[in-house]
Design an enzyme around this catalytic site. Structure first.
Site, PDB file in Angstrom:
ATOM      1  N   ILE A  24       0.832  -1.203   0.000  1.00 23.38           N
ATOM      2  CA  ILE A  24       0.000   0.000   0.000  1.00 23.38           C
ATOM      3  C   ILE A  24       0.867   1.254   0.000  1.00 23.38           C
ATOM      4  O   ILE A  24       0.586   2.223  -0.708  1.00 23.38           O
ATOM      5  CB  ILE A  24      -0.940   0.001   1.218  1.00 23.38           C
ATOM      6  CG1 ILE A  24      -1.932  -1.162   1.129  1.00 23.38           C
ATOM      7  CG2 ILE A  24      -1.703   1.318   1.312  1.00 23.38           C
ATOM      8  CD1 ILE A  24      -2.745  -1.368   2.399  1.00 23.38           C
ATOM      9  N   ASP A  67      13.772   3.614  10.896  1.00 19.92           N
ATOM     10  CA  ASP A  67      12.959   2.737  11.735  1.00 19.92           C
ATOM     11  C   ASP A  67      12.002   3.621  12.521  1.00 19.92           C
ATOM     12  O   ASP A  67      12.431   4.428  13.360  1.00 19.92           O
ATOM     13  CB  ASP A  67      13.875   1.961  12.678  1.00 19.92           C
ATOM     14  CG  ASP A  67      13.131   1.033  13.633  1.00 19.92           C
ATOM     15  OD1 ASP A  67      11.879   1.048  13.643  1.00 19.92           O
ATOM     16  OD2 ASP A  67      13.809   0.301  14.379  1.00 19.92           O
ATOM     17  N   VAL A  68      10.701   3.475  12.298  1.00 18.88           N
ATOM     18  CA  VAL A  68       9.735   4.370  12.939  1.00 18.88           C
ATOM     19  C   VAL A  68       9.667   4.178  14.447  1.00 18.88           C
ATOM     20  O   VAL A  68       9.162   5.055  15.163  1.00 18.88           O
ATOM     21  CB  VAL A  68       8.311   4.211  12.334  1.00 18.88           C
ATOM     22  CG1 VAL A  68       8.303   4.584  10.864  1.00 18.88           C
ATOM     23  CG2 VAL A  68       7.757   2.809  12.567  1.00 18.88           C
ATOM     24  N   SER A 149      -7.610  -0.113  10.909  1.00 24.94           N
ATOM     25  CA  SER A 149      -7.913  -1.365  10.219  1.00 24.94           C
ATOM     26  C   SER A 149      -9.374  -1.730  10.393  1.00 24.94           C
ATOM     27  O   SER A 149      -9.992  -1.412  11.421  1.00 24.94           O
ATOM     28  CB  SER A 149      -7.039  -2.492  10.786  1.00 24.94           C
ATOM     29  OG  SER A 149      -7.479  -3.760  10.359  1.00 24.94           O
ATOM     30  N   TYR A 162      -2.863  -7.070  17.527  1.00 21.25           N
ATOM     31  CA  TYR A 162      -2.946  -6.206  16.342  1.00 21.25           C
ATOM     32  C   TYR A 162      -4.214  -5.353  16.380  1.00 21.25           C
ATOM     33  O   TYR A 162      -4.168  -4.131  16.182  1.00 21.25           O
ATOM     34  CB  TYR A 162      -2.918  -7.057  15.074  1.00 21.25           C
ATOM     35  CG  TYR A 162      -3.109  -6.248  13.820  1.00 21.25           C
ATOM     36  CD1 TYR A 162      -2.069  -5.514  13.275  1.00 21.25           C
ATOM     37  CD2 TYR A 162      -4.350  -6.200  13.170  1.00 21.25           C
ATOM     38  CE1 TYR A 162      -2.236  -4.754  12.125  1.00 21.25           C
ATOM     39  CE2 TYR A 162      -4.535  -5.452  12.027  1.00 21.25           C
ATOM     40  CZ  TYR A 162      -3.470  -4.738  11.505  1.00 21.25           C
ATOM     41  OH  TYR A 162      -3.645  -3.972  10.369  1.00 21.25           O
ATOM     42  N   LYS A 166      -4.498  -1.235  16.607  1.00 15.33           N
ATOM     43  CA  LYS A 166      -5.170  -0.415  15.601  1.00 15.33           C
ATOM     44  C   LYS A 166      -6.354   0.353  16.187  1.00 15.33           C
ATOM     45  O   LYS A 166      -6.708   1.433  15.707  1.00 15.33           O
ATOM     46  CB  LYS A 166      -5.613  -1.287  14.422  1.00 15.33           C
ATOM     47  CG  LYS A 166      -4.451  -1.786  13.567  1.00 15.33           C
ATOM     48  CD  LYS A 166      -3.655  -0.618  12.993  1.00 15.33           C
ATOM     49  CE  LYS A 166      -2.584  -1.061  12.019  1.00 15.33           C
ATOM     50  NZ  LYS A 166      -1.842   0.081  11.429  1.00 15.33           N
ATOM     51  N   PRO A 192      -8.459   0.655   6.144  1.00 12.16           N
ATOM     52  CA  PRO A 192      -8.653  -0.190   4.963  1.00 12.16           C
ATOM     53  C   PRO A 192      -9.182  -1.571   5.332  1.00 12.16           C
ATOM     54  O   PRO A 192      -9.002  -2.032   6.465  1.00 12.16           O
ATOM     55  CB  PRO A 192      -7.241  -0.321   4.367  1.00 12.16           C
ATOM     56  CG  PRO A 192      -6.345   0.535   5.215  1.00 12.16           C
ATOM     57  CD  PRO A 192      -7.054   0.748   6.516  1.00 12.16           C
TER      58      PRO A 192
END
Length: 257
Positions: A24, A67-68, A149, A162, A166, A192
């Site tokens: 994406i 690296d975030v 998400s 996860y 989100k 998404p």
């Protein structure tokens, strides 16, 4: 942290896309470049290839390896962009931890599993927002687009860490929108649905699940990365200057809220 500059300056703003080297994120970068933006392809590995692809097609790109989850990398990313192009118009927090996750009952998850999801998905988003904030504040304008998400409203089992991370993004977006509104900075979220054609997901594609998802949608087809670019462009453009704190579902009509 390494960076690679390519191309010349454009006139329609500077957009950072984290996780921009594949899937994406890559689609976001390519589309934004075609629309005239100077694009920063930020990723933990391999951003130079997408930056070069953009330049070869007449666009303007800067590849930054970062690296975030590192405060230093996030800060240096923003500093490098401003040194190179003078400003940051928008930040797209697309980097995320999902494709390497194995479906696991909640009581079998480890603290390490939980920490990884929150480090990348939540802390990484926060650190990148924190890094670009001084530059957007100075201009009294900016757009931040976070990524949640469709697993949040549907509560998909087996991905508790996860889904929880989100869900946290939605709360982060709303709280940050309140804090940054006085500085002219909009903060929104895109949620998404599952995209099997995303390169990073293809090896884990489940045909039965894909069919089930299509049957739940108003539009009976698979979702592809290109389905997101119009919504993203709206949120980074002037067209959404009075929109903030929102969570936009892009799911083909699978769930209504």
């Amino acid at each position: 942290m390494q960076h690679q500059a390519t191309g010349q300056s454009a006139t329609d703003g500077v957009v950072i896309v984290t996780g921009g080297s594949k899937g994406i994120g890559r689609q976001y970068c390519l589309d934004l470049a075609k629309r005239g933006y100077r694009v920063v392809v930020a990723d933990i590995a391999g951003p130079g290839a997408v930056a070069a692809e953009i330049t070869e097609n007449g666009g303007n790109a800067l590849g930054i390896e970062a690296d975030v989850t590192s405060e230093n990398d996030s800060r240096m990313m923003a500093e490098t962009v401003v040194d190179e192009w003078g400003s940051i118009t928008a930040l797209v927090n697309n980097a995320g931890y999902f494709t390497s996750i194995a479906k696991t009952p909640f009581d079998e998850l480890t603290p390490k599993d939980w920490q990884m999801a929150f480090d990348v998905n939540v802390m990484g988003t926060w650190l990148c927002c924190k890094a670009v904030y001084p530059y957007m504040k100075k201009r009294r304008y900016g757009k931040i687009v976070n990524t949640s998400s469709m697993t949040v409203p549907t509560g998909v089992p087996g991905f508790l860490h996860y889904v929880s991370s989100k869900a946290a993004i939605v709360g982060l977006t709303r709280a940050l929108a309140r804090e940054l509104g006085e500085h002219g900075i909009a903060v929104n979220t895109i949620s998404p649905c599952y995209i099997p054609h995303d390169e990073g997901y293809s090896s884990r594609q489940d045909p039965a699940m894909g069919t089930a998802l299509m049957n739940e949608r108003a539009f009976k087809r698979e979702m592809v990365p290109q389905d997101l670019v119009g919504t993203l462009h709206y949120l980074v453009s002037r067209d959404s200057d009075f929109v903030t704190g929102q969570n936009l579902f892009v799911n083909g009509g699978r769930v209504f809220t």
